[in-house]
Scaffold this motif. Structure first.
Motif, PDB file in Angstrom:
ATOM      1  N   ALA A  12      10.253   3.556  16.095  1.00 35.17           N
ATOM      2  CA  ALA A  12      11.792   3.814  16.149  1.00 35.17           C
ATOM      3  C   ALA A  12      12.357   4.176  15.119  1.00 35.17           C
ATOM      4  O   ALA A  12      12.818   5.127  14.202  1.00 35.17           O
ATOM      5  N   TYR A  13      12.409   1.793  14.935  1.00 32.09           N
ATOM      6  CA  TYR A  13      12.997   2.235  13.414  1.00 32.09           C
ATOM      7  C   TYR A  13      12.784   2.691  11.856  1.00 32.09           C
ATOM      8  O   TYR A  13      13.505   3.050  10.991  1.00 32.09           O
ATOM      9  N   LEU A  14      11.434   2.673  12.063  1.00 39.78           N
ATOM     10  CA  LEU A  14      10.174   3.473  10.892  1.00 39.78           C
ATOM     11  C   LEU A  14      11.488   5.201  11.013  1.00 39.78           C
ATOM     12  O   LEU A  14      11.167   5.439   9.535  1.00 39.78           O
ATOM     13  N   GLY A  15      11.071   5.688  12.094  1.00 38.43           N
ATOM     14  CA  GLY A  15      10.935   7.606  12.093  1.00 38.43           C
ATOM     15  C   GLY A  15      12.752   7.293  12.060  1.00 38.43           C
ATOM     16  O   GLY A  15      12.881   8.469  10.823  1.00 38.43           O
ATOM     17  N   ILE A  16      13.179   5.947  12.384  1.00 37.72           N
ATOM     18  CA  ILE A  16      15.026   6.491  11.891  1.00 37.72           C
ATOM     19  C   ILE A  16      15.357   6.157  10.319  1.00 37.72           C
ATOM     20  O   ILE A  16      15.897   6.864   9.409  1.00 37.72           O
ATOM     21  N   THR A  17      14.481   5.168   9.442  1.00 34.72           N
ATOM     22  CA  THR A  17      14.523   5.193   8.260  1.00 34.72           C
ATOM     23  C   THR A  17      14.402   6.435   7.512  1.00 34.72           C
ATOM     24  O   THR A  17      15.000   6.623   6.848  1.00 34.72           O
ATOM     25  N   PHE A  18      13.392   7.611   8.150  1.00 27.87           N
ATOM     26  CA  PHE A  18      13.009   8.458   7.663  1.00 27.87           C
ATOM     27  C   PHE A  18      14.302   9.766   7.728  1.00 27.87           C
ATOM     28  O   PHE A  18      14.205  10.237   7.038  1.00 27.87           O
ATOM     29  N   MET A  19      14.843   9.672   8.511  1.00 23.66           N
ATOM     30  CA  MET A  19      15.250  10.313   8.883  1.00 23.66           C
ATOM     31  C   MET A  19      16.922  10.069   8.323  1.00 23.66           C
ATOM     32  O   MET A  19      17.086  10.684   7.593  1.00 23.66           O
ATOM     33  N   HIS A  20      17.470   8.903   8.466  1.00 22.31           N
ATOM     34  CA  HIS A  20      18.240   8.997   7.215  1.00 22.31           C
ATOM     35  C   HIS A  20      17.621   9.204   5.554  1.00 22.31           C
ATOM     36  O   HIS A  20      19.124   9.751   5.354  1.00 22.31           O
ATOM     37  N   MET A  21      16.879   9.040   5.628  1.00 20.10           N
ATOM     38  CA  MET A  21      16.170   9.368   4.008  1.00 20.10           C
ATOM     39  C   MET A  21      16.892  10.743   3.336  1.00 20.10           C
ATOM     40  O   MET A  21      17.210  11.252   2.323  1.00 20.10           O
ATOM     41  N   THR A  22      16.284  11.007   4.372  1.00 21.34           N
ATOM     42  CA  THR A  22      15.977  13.027   4.679  1.00 21.34           C
ATOM     43  C   THR A  22      17.829  13.946   5.676  1.00 21.34           C
ATOM     44  O   THR A  22      18.057  14.457   4.281  1.00 21.34           O
ATOM     45  N   PHE A  23      18.531  13.081   5.880  1.00 21.91           N
ATOM     46  CA  PHE A  23      20.163  13.956   6.523  1.00 21.91           C
ATOM     47  C   PHE A  23      20.877  12.986   6.026  1.00 21.91           C
ATOM     48  O   PHE A  23      22.098  13.763   5.860  1.00 21.91           O
ATOM     49  N   LEU A  24      21.149  11.588   5.590  1.00 15.66           N
ATOM     50  CA  LEU A  24      22.250  11.228   5.782  1.00 15.66           C
ATOM     51  C   LEU A  24      22.863  11.091   3.941  1.00 15.66           C
ATOM     52  O   LEU A  24      21.980  11.945   3.606  1.00 15.66           O
ATOM     53  N   GLU A  25      23.929  11.415   4.354  1.00 10.69           N
ATOM     54  CA  GLU A  25      24.904  11.223   2.978  1.00 10.69           C
ATOM     55  C   GLU A  25      24.571  10.038   2.172  1.00 10.69           C
ATOM     56  O   GLU A  25      24.213   8.868   2.645  1.00 10.69           O
ATOM     57  N   PRO A  26      24.205  10.266   0.373  1.00  8.85           N
ATOM     58  CA  PRO A  26      24.213   9.094  -0.424  1.00  8.85           C
ATOM     59  C   PRO A  26      24.864   8.112   0.326  1.00  8.85           C
ATOM     60  O   PRO A  26      24.037   6.544  -0.248  1.00  8.85           O
TER      61      PRO A  26
ATOM     62  N   MET B 274      22.796   2.050   5.631  1.00  9.94           N
ATOM     63  CA  MET B 274      21.856   2.631   6.401  1.00  9.94           C
ATOM     64  C   MET B 274      20.101   2.440   6.556  1.00  9.94           C
ATOM     65  O   MET B 274      19.508   1.659   7.383  1.00  9.94           O
ATOM     66  N   ILE B 275      20.183   2.855   4.914  1.00 10.39           N
ATOM     67  CA  ILE B 275      18.673   2.705   5.248  1.00 10.39           C
ATOM     68  C   ILE B 275      18.373   1.612   4.770  1.00 10.39           C
ATOM     69  O   ILE B 275      16.744   1.042   5.872  1.00 10.39           O
ATOM     70  N   PRO B 276      18.330   0.236   4.233  1.00  7.22           N
ATOM     71  CA  PRO B 276      17.964  -0.547   4.166  1.00  7.22           C
ATOM     72  C   PRO B 276      18.394  -1.455   5.168  1.00  7.22           C
ATOM     73  O   PRO B 276      17.218  -2.375   6.164  1.00  7.22           O
ATOM     74  N   ILE B 277      19.418  -0.748   6.138  1.00  7.91           N
ATOM     75  CA  ILE B 277      19.526  -1.454   7.285  1.00  7.91           C
ATOM     76  C   ILE B 277      18.238  -1.305   9.126  1.00  7.91           C
ATOM     77  O   ILE B 277      17.293  -2.089   9.516  1.00  7.91           O
ATOM     78  N   ALA B 278      17.528   0.270   9.069  1.00 11.33           N
ATOM     79  CA  ALA B 278      16.847   0.482   9.648  1.00 11.33           C
ATOM     80  C   ALA B 278      15.660  -0.046   9.222  1.00 11.33           C
ATOM     81  O   ALA B 278      14.956  -0.216   9.865  1.00 11.33           O
TER      82      ALA B 278
END
Length: 464
Positions: free
Chosen positions: A49-63, A69-73
């Motif tokens: 789940a957090y692997l998927g969330i990591t990719f979602m953060h990389m795609t949709f979150l602001e820099p 959030m990416i390191p935490i996920a």
């Protein structure tokens, strides 16, 4: 030999269909082991789940948010996969199952708290609801459930008061309360279901052990019956193979002793006497061994019938008087006042009397006295008593004399030989006929053997 059907079938049936279920209960260790077996899969889901969330953060979150959030996920995903790998390859103690699950819950709560702190968006508080429900679905320990909820409520309170207004806080507080109710309900239902499964599993295991024990008992009894049948067949063969040639030897020796086909020299007459005596002694030994074996295998049947009690008493005494070494002894017969006709096994009674009188003759030196007495109890039992003035026995020797093949260590026993089976066979026959035998003896002062038998009169036995 009488065949007896095995009595273990009811035991097997009772073990399979018994009404009373074996007592069983579920312990916390049982719940811990259930959780431990599936814990690696829970952490694998967390990692995925957090692997998927990591990719979602990389795609949709602001820099700016992505940097936090990416390191935490990614760290959460790595930790989830790492714990799953370790738990899959290595079995941890059951006590560690709930602490590890509590650590996984804390990872989720910290991630949600980080989201709320970075985004400052009250809508992120909704994620706490999923954590609350997950706690109820996976935990099986009331203590660790309460501890996880306490940590969860603490983090939710810090985050909610930091980002939400009073109206939004009240709305989320309502949602959290509903989530708490669902959590408690899920925990209770799941724990009860597992408790029932644990109890049923333990009862099944107990039934299997009972069935295994019953089947083993059946197997042992079948093996015992098989060995008993083999022993009976051996005894039947031994009876034929030994007695037939012995009877032939004894018969021909008697013919030669009677000089039926012509006179014999003095030396040959001595040889014939030795052959005849040795053959009869050997036949007696074979008969004793076979009798003892039949008793031990319950193959010695009793044949009760009405008969005159004086006949076995007198014939046994006459046979004892004709034995070797009895000519120098004095025999006294003291029959008591009892019914002339009794009901028992005449052949067994005669064998008991012959064995006991033969022992008395064997261990009584020349000039001694052997007395045979009989009397009747008021309840119909007959008491028999054989008393001698022989070498006697100590208390220890009396106990050993009832064991087969034991012989007294004396010159008299060595002189007359024997197998040491006369007294044990007599004792077993007395018990088989429903009576009892006692021995009173003093070294160098003689022995008194008493035994009683239930010998009802024919009319009383038939009425009973």
């Amino acid at each position: 030999m009488k065949e007896t059907a095995p009595n273990s079938a009811p035991e097997v049936e009772e073990a399979i269909t018994g009404d009373a279920a074996p007592a069983a209960h579920a312990t916390q260790q049982d719940f811990n082991e259930i959780l431990r077996d599936g814990l690696w899969l829970i952490f694998a889901f967390v990692g995925a789940a957090y692997l998927g969330i990591t990719f979602m953060h990389m795609t949709f979150l602001e820099p700016a948010m992505a940097k936090v959030m990416i390191p935490i996920a990614a760290a959460s995903s790595t930790l989830g996969f790492g714990l799953s790998f370790l738990l899959k390859r290595h079995t941890v103690p059951h006590q560690w199952a709930h602490p590890l699950l509590c650590a996984g819950t804390l990872i989720l709560a910290c991630n949600v708290t980080a989201h709320v702190a970075v985004s400052q968006d009250p809508a992120e508080l909704t994620n706490y609801l999923f954590i609350m429900v997950a706690i109820g679905l996976f935990f099986l320990s009331p203590f660790w459930l309460a501890l996880s909820i306490s940590v969860y409520v603490g983090l939710w309170t810090l985050a909610a008061f930091a980002v939400a207004s009073n109206d939004v806080l009240m709305s989320h507080l309502y949602f959290e309360f509903n989530a708490f109710v669902l959590t408690i309900a899920a925990f209770t239902i799941r724990r009860r279901a597992h408790r029932r499964n644990i109890i049923l599993q333990k009862q099944i295991m107990a039934r299997e052990q009972e069935l295994e024990g019953a089947l083993r008992q059946v197997y042992l009894q079948n093996m015992a019956e098989k060995h008993s049948r083999a022993k009976s067949e051996f005894l039947a063969n031994m009876n034929h193979e030994l007695r037939t040639p012995l009877n032939a030897i004894i018969g021909f020796a008697e013919i030669m002793k009677g000089q039926m086909f012509g006179p014999l020299s003095e030396r040959y007459r001595e040889y014939v006497d030795d052959i005849l005596m040795s053959g009869r002694n050997l036949l007696n030994v074979v008969n004793d061994i076979l009798d003892l074996s039949k008793i031990e295998t319950d193959a010695a049947d009793c044949e009760t019938e009405p008969f005159d009690l004086s006949e076995p008493l007198e014939s046994s005494l006459n046979l004892a008087q004709s034995r070797r070494g009895a000519s120098d002894l004095t025999f006294v017969f003291e029959p008591g006042h009892h019914a002339a006709t009794v009901y028992s096994d005449r052949r067994r009674l005669k064998q008991i009397l012959i064995n006991l009188l033969s022992n008395a003759v064997k261990f009584t030196p020349a000039g001694g006295t052997i007395t045979l007495r009989s009397s009747e109890f008021s309840d119909g039992r007959i008491l028999f008593e054989i008393e001698d003035t022989g070498i006697g026995m100590s208390e220890e020797q009396i106990a050993m004399a009832l064991d087969p093949f034991w012989k007294a260590d004396s010159a008299y026993a060595t002189q007359f030989g024997g197998t040491g089976l006369g007294l044990p066979i007599a004792h077993r026959f007395v018990r088989q006929l429903g009576g009892d035998l006692t021995i009173h003896s003093t070294p160098e002062h003689g022995t008194n053997v008493q035994f009683w038998l239930p010998m009802q009169r024919p009319e009383l036995a038939q009425a009973g």
